[in-house]
Scaffold this motif. Structure first.
Motif, PDB file in Angstrom:
ATOM      1  N   UNK A  60       0.838  -1.211   0.000  1.00  0.00           N
ATOM      2  CA  UNK A  60       0.000   0.000   0.000  1.00  0.00           C
ATOM      3  C   UNK A  60       0.868   1.255   0.000  1.00  0.00           C
ATOM      4  N   UNK A  61       0.325   2.359  -0.543  1.00  0.00           N
ATOM      5  CA  UNK A  61       1.075   3.618  -0.556  1.00  0.00           C
ATOM      6  C   UNK A  61       1.285   4.103   0.874  1.00  0.00           C
ATOM      7  N   UNK A  62       2.356   4.870   1.072  1.00  0.00           N
ATOM      8  CA  UNK A  62       2.632   5.443   2.386  1.00  0.00           C
ATOM      9  C   UNK A  62       1.477   6.376   2.765  1.00  0.00           C
ATOM     10  N   UNK A  63       1.209   6.539   4.086  1.00  0.00           N
ATOM     11  CA  UNK A  63       0.154   7.480   4.483  1.00  0.00           C
ATOM     12  C   UNK A  63       0.461   8.857   3.921  1.00  0.00           C
ATOM     13  N   UNK A  64      -0.568   9.567   3.448  1.00  0.00           N
ATOM     14  CA  UNK A  64      -0.261  10.843   2.816  1.00  0.00           C
ATOM     15  C   UNK A  64      -0.050  11.942   3.850  1.00  0.00           C
ATOM     16  N   UNK A  65       0.727  12.908   3.435  1.00  0.00           N
ATOM     17  CA  UNK A  65       1.092  14.022   4.314  1.00  0.00           C
ATOM     18  C   UNK A  65      -0.101  14.940   4.526  1.00  0.00           C
ATOM     19  N   UNK A  66      -0.282  15.368   5.772  1.00  0.00           N
ATOM     20  CA  UNK A  66      -1.293  16.395   6.044  1.00  0.00           C
ATOM     21  C   UNK A  66      -0.641  17.488   6.882  1.00  0.00           C
ATOM     22  N   UNK A  67      -0.951  18.748   6.580  1.00  0.00           N
ATOM     23  CA  UNK A  67      -0.388  19.836   7.379  1.00  0.00           C
ATOM     24  C   UNK A  67      -1.079  19.913   8.735  1.00  0.00           C
ATOM     25  N   UNK A  68      -0.376  20.513   9.711  1.00  0.00           N
ATOM     26  CA  UNK A  68      -1.043  20.756  10.995  1.00  0.00           C
ATOM     27  C   UNK A  68      -1.998  21.935  10.866  1.00  0.00           C
ATOM     28  N   UNK A  69      -1.573  22.925  10.079  1.00  0.00           N
ATOM     29  CA  UNK A  69      -2.399  24.127   9.908  1.00  0.00           C
ATOM     30  C   UNK A  69      -2.538  24.457   8.443  1.00  0.00           C
TER      31      UNK A  69
END
Ligand code: SF4
Length: 253
Positions: free
Chosen positions: A2-11
């Motif tokens: 599976x693909x790596x978890x995608x990046x999400x910003x904190x803000x």
């Protein structure tokens, strides 16, 4: 794999003008659904910018690209033209040139006015100096690079901008090619798109020993898996081997 978890910003900071574009509003909705704190700025000038590198690298801003920023620029020798879907990248590659190329804190700026950005491209058909006018490379068509100042796949789960651009080129019945380079692997949403063979995806690879310098980027096997998936989906593909690093253990896996 599976693909790596995608990046999400904190803000996520968003300007009023960006929210007036459906594309910008959709980015905000996706970020909110992923648990990101949303800050609606009172004016179109970016404010509330983070003071530290760490905070800046976990902040994304959704803004409108000004007329000068959305104007494509010649980008020899890699392609005829460069245009930008965003600026900045969530990864931390120690050799990355972005740190010295972009002004201000290293937040990611994603552009909401994608229809206006894409509308700049048709007048440039056949106008470039790299592939458009080269006898040897004419089969590549007029080439448009969109990864000069970002890794667009790194932020695609939030922006959706690559998918729009790929569809745009797929429907553009002319000798044109969209191209981008990535170290990321979240390609699943791209596989079924009507790309028409007009998007070329290059994966940035290196010896596995180089991974120690590429914090936040998926490991090499994931990139290879993603390369295989997009090739099987009919995308033209390529590999970028850079930078060349003098690693004594470069053969080790
Ligand atoms: S993935 Fe590419 S754009 Fe992002 S930090 Fe690494 S070298 Fe820079």
């Amino acid at each position: 794999m599976p693909a790596a978890p995608f990046w999400t910003p904190k803000r996520l900071l968003v300007t009023p003008a960006a929210l007036r574009f459906d594309h910008g509003a959709a980015m905000v909705e996706r970020a909110a659904a992923a648990g990101t704190e949303i800050v609606r700025l009172p004016a179109d000038r970016l404010s509330a910018l983070p003071a530290t590198y760490r905070d800046a690298k976990t902040t994304m801003a959704v803004v409108v690209a000004s007329p000068s920023r959305r104007r494509p620029q010649p980008i020899p020798p890699s392609a005829d033209w460069r245009f930008d879907l965003a600026e900045g990248c969530p990864a931390h590659c120690q050799y990355c040139y972005l740190a010295g190329s972009l002004a201000g804190p290293p937040i990611i700026r994603a552009y909401a006015n994608l229809p206006e950005i894409l509308a700049e491209l048709p007048p440039l058909l056949g106008q470039g100096s790299v592939t458009s006018r080269s006898k040897a490379r004419r089969d590549e068509g007029t080439t448009f690079e969109c990864s000069c100042y970002t890794d667009p796949l790194a932020i695609e789960p939030l922006t959706g901008s690559l998918a729009v651009a790929i569809r745009h080129f797929g429907a553009w019945n002319a000798p044109v090619q969209l191209r981008f380079t990535t170290k990321f692997d979240a390609v699943a949403p791209l596989l079924g798109l009507p790309h028409g063979g007009r998007t070329r995806i290059r994966f940035s690879l290196n010896a596995r020993a180089a991974e120690q310098y590429e914090g936040g980027a998926p490991r090499m096997p994931r990139r290879l898996q993603a390369l295989r998936s997009v090739a099987q989906a009919g995308y033209p593909v390529g590999i970028t081997l850079a930078p060349i690093l003098p690693l004594v253990n470069w053969r080790e896996c």
